[in-house]
Design an enzyme around this catalytic site. Sequence first.
Site, PDB file in Angstrom:
ATOM      1  N   ASN A   7       0.851  -1.186   0.000  1.00 53.87           N
ATOM      2  CA  ASN A   7       0.000   0.000   0.000  1.00 53.87           C
ATOM      3  C   ASN A   7       0.899   1.253   0.000  1.00 53.87           C
ATOM      4  O   ASN A   7       1.724   1.424   0.900  1.00 53.87           O
ATOM      5  CB  ASN A   7      -0.907  -0.035   1.246  1.00 53.87           C
ATOM      6  CG  ASN A   7      -1.832   1.157   1.312  1.00 53.87           C
ATOM      7  OD1 ASN A   7      -1.421   2.284   1.104  1.00 53.87           O
ATOM      8  ND2 ASN A   7      -3.088   0.915   1.621  1.00 53.87           N
ATOM      9  N   HIS A  10       1.079   6.184   2.014  1.00 55.10           N
ATOM     10  CA  HIS A  10       1.851   7.097   2.864  1.00 55.10           C
ATOM     11  C   HIS A  10       3.087   7.679   2.181  1.00 55.10           C
ATOM     12  O   HIS A  10       3.708   8.596   2.716  1.00 55.10           O
ATOM     13  CB  HIS A  10       2.155   6.444   4.205  1.00 55.10           C
ATOM     14  CG  HIS A  10       0.862   6.204   4.947  1.00 55.10           C
ATOM     15  ND1 HIS A  10       0.003   7.235   5.236  1.00 55.10           N
ATOM     16  CD2 HIS A  10       0.259   5.074   5.372  1.00 55.10           C
ATOM     17  CE1 HIS A  10      -1.074   6.745   5.833  1.00 55.10           C
ATOM     18  NE2 HIS A  10      -0.942   5.441   5.925  1.00 55.10           N
ATOM     19  N   HIS A  43      -5.542   3.870  -1.768  1.00 59.93           N
ATOM     20  CA  HIS A  43      -6.866   4.244  -1.272  1.00 59.93           C
ATOM     21  C   HIS A  43      -7.113   5.699  -1.665  1.00 59.93           C
ATOM     22  O   HIS A  43      -6.444   6.596  -1.164  1.00 59.93           O
ATOM     23  CB  HIS A  43      -6.873   4.073   0.257  1.00 59.93           C
ATOM     24  CG  HIS A  43      -8.171   4.401   0.918  1.00 59.93           C
ATOM     25  ND1 HIS A  43      -8.346   4.311   2.281  1.00 59.93           N
ATOM     26  CD2 HIS A  43      -9.372   4.822   0.430  1.00 59.93           C
ATOM     27  CE1 HIS A  43      -9.591   4.649   2.595  1.00 59.93           C
ATOM     28  NE2 HIS A  43     -10.233   4.975   1.489  1.00 59.93           N
ATOM     29  N   ARG A  45      -9.116   8.507  -1.015  1.00 62.63           N
ATOM     30  CA  ARG A  45     -10.092   8.937  -0.004  1.00 62.63           C
ATOM     31  C   ARG A  45     -10.909  10.116  -0.514  1.00 62.63           C
ATOM     32  O   ARG A  45     -10.443  10.897  -1.351  1.00 62.63           O
ATOM     33  CB  ARG A  45      -9.355   9.367   1.281  1.00 62.63           C
ATOM     34  CG  ARG A  45      -8.665   8.244   2.011  1.00 62.63           C
ATOM     35  CD  ARG A  45      -8.033   8.791   3.278  1.00 62.63           C
ATOM     36  NE  ARG A  45      -9.051   9.336   4.148  1.00 62.63           N
ATOM     37  CZ  ARG A  45      -9.545   8.696   5.223  1.00 62.63           C
ATOM     38  NH1 ARG A  45      -9.098   7.506   5.563  1.00 62.63           N
ATOM     39  NH2 ARG A  45     -10.479   9.265   5.963  1.00 62.63           N
ATOM     40  N   ARG A  49      -6.548  13.068   1.161  1.00 64.43           N
ATOM     41  CA  ARG A  49      -5.442  13.471   2.043  1.00 64.43           C
ATOM     42  C   ARG A  49      -4.105  12.887   1.606  1.00 64.43           C
ATOM     43  O   ARG A  49      -3.069  13.379   1.980  1.00 64.43           O
ATOM     44  CB  ARG A  49      -5.733  13.116   3.493  1.00 64.43           C
ATOM     45  CG  ARG A  49      -5.758  11.639   3.784  1.00 64.43           C
ATOM     46  CD  ARG A  49      -5.781  11.385   5.269  1.00 64.43           C
ATOM     47  NE  ARG A  49      -7.057  11.731   5.879  1.00 64.43           N
ATOM     48  CZ  ARG A  49      -7.497  11.175   7.007  1.00 64.43           C
ATOM     49  NH1 ARG A  49      -6.763  10.285   7.640  1.00 64.43           N
ATOM     50  NH2 ARG A  49      -8.661  11.505   7.503  1.00 64.43           N
ATOM     51  N   GLU A  70      -8.596   0.633  -3.181  1.00 61.08           N
ATOM     52  CA  GLU A  70      -9.438   0.688  -1.982  1.00 61.08           C
ATOM     53  C   GLU A  70     -10.352   1.882  -2.091  1.00 61.08           C
ATOM     54  O   GLU A  70      -9.900   2.983  -2.429  1.00 61.08           O
ATOM     55  CB  GLU A  70      -8.561   0.929  -0.749  1.00 61.08           C
ATOM     56  CG  GLU A  70      -8.055  -0.293  -0.091  1.00 61.08           C
ATOM     57  CD  GLU A  70      -7.255   0.084   1.157  1.00 61.08           C
ATOM     58  OE1 GLU A  70      -7.500   1.124   1.776  1.00 61.08           O
ATOM     59  OE2 GLU A  70      -6.346  -0.687   1.468  1.00 61.08           O
ATOM     60  N   THR A 101      -8.063   3.948   8.338  1.00 57.50           N
ATOM     61  CA  THR A 101      -9.300   3.164   8.369  1.00 57.50           C
ATOM     62  C   THR A 101      -9.367   2.462   9.725  1.00 57.50           C
ATOM     63  O   THR A 101      -8.513   1.636  10.035  1.00 57.50           O
ATOM     64  CB  THR A 101      -9.276   2.115   7.236  1.00 57.50           C
ATOM     65  OG1 THR A 101      -8.836   2.761   6.053  1.00 57.50           O
ATOM     66  CG2 THR A 101     -10.648   1.526   7.020  1.00 57.50           C
ATOM     67  N   GLU A 151     -11.336  -9.148   3.088  1.00 55.95           N
ATOM     68  CA  GLU A 151     -10.034  -8.790   3.644  1.00 55.95           C
ATOM     69  C   GLU A 151     -10.247  -8.678   5.148  1.00 55.95           C
ATOM     70  O   GLU A 151     -10.950  -7.777   5.634  1.00 55.95           O
ATOM     71  CB  GLU A 151      -9.489  -7.475   3.077  1.00 55.95           C
ATOM     72  CG  GLU A 151      -8.123  -7.157   3.711  1.00 55.95           C
ATOM     73  CD  GLU A 151      -7.413  -5.950   3.116  1.00 55.95           C
ATOM     74  OE1 GLU A 151      -7.591  -5.660   1.910  1.00 55.95           O
ATOM     75  OE2 GLU A 151      -6.673  -5.287   3.871  1.00 55.95           O
ATOM     76  N   HIS A 190      -3.830  -4.576   7.611  1.00 59.23           N
ATOM     77  CA  HIS A 190      -3.928  -3.401   8.488  1.00 59.23           C
ATOM     78  C   HIS A 190      -3.087  -3.586   9.745  1.00 59.23           C
ATOM     79  O   HIS A 190      -3.276  -4.533  10.493  1.00 59.23           O
ATOM     80  CB  HIS A 190      -5.355  -3.047   8.880  1.00 59.23           C
ATOM     81  CG  HIS A 190      -5.488  -1.574   9.172  1.00 59.23           C
ATOM     82  ND1 HIS A 190      -5.077  -1.005  10.349  1.00 59.23           N
ATOM     83  CD2 HIS A 190      -5.934  -0.561   8.401  1.00 59.23           C
ATOM     84  CE1 HIS A 190      -5.275   0.293  10.304  1.00 59.23           C
ATOM     85  NE2 HIS A 190      -5.789   0.594   9.129  1.00 59.23           N
TER      86      HIS A 190
END
Length: 238
Positions: A7, A10, A43, A45, A49, A70, A101, A151, A190
Amino acid sequence: MPRLHVNIDHVATVRQARREAFPDPVAWALRAEAAGADGITCHLREDRRHIQDEDVLRLRERIDTRLNFEMCLAPQIVTIGLEVGAEAYCLVPESREEVTTEGGLDATAELARLREVIPALGERGAEVSLFVDPDPRQLDATAEAGAAFVELHTGLYANARGARRARELERLFDAAEHAHGIGLRVNAGHGLDYENTAAVVGLPHLEELNIGFAIVSEALTTGVDRAVGRMVELIREA
Ligand code: PXP
């Protein structure tokens, strides 16, 4: 061995701190692929962000592995998701206040909406998963909604310590068996890191892990010597 989806959200978080063009999450994703990632997850969003719409388009064009997109169930995001043509979609809950999340999707409460969205995504041959807590009711609703995959949310396991962690791991094992028993395929993710992932790899029927924060953080840490060393060198030679 389960697939590793990295992922990249970040990497974009760092870029958005300055609204610069770097670090580029797409270039970083290509390096993750070269290093052995089986797929890339991002993801988009509603609050944008970290990942931006343009990142998703560039990822779609440039990565050679699988894209797992996502998204929450908001109509505008689902419209974008349908246009992206990802190999996989993971439907997640989203709230503006959360840092990341936080809980799994409430598949029982969202059943009607899921029954609209999942077939639309599946029509294009994509794999669709629901990100839910390791709770039999949520797993049953995931199957009822028509998703092929779950998931399993590993966040509670990752945050727990000692005997509680062992109990959370057991819940994940039971959930993976339950999911398989009702015909769901199993992914997980996660909060997984270099210390807590090995135990999760042992989950029965596990096909894919989604890991982001720990890998991006590790890359920042292991890269510090080279990054500072290069600047020291540059200043010395200037
Ligand atoms: N899976 C889902 C559904 C997520 O929302 C996230 C966080 O974006 C992850 C996995 C990855 O979590 P982490 O960044 O803690 O590895």
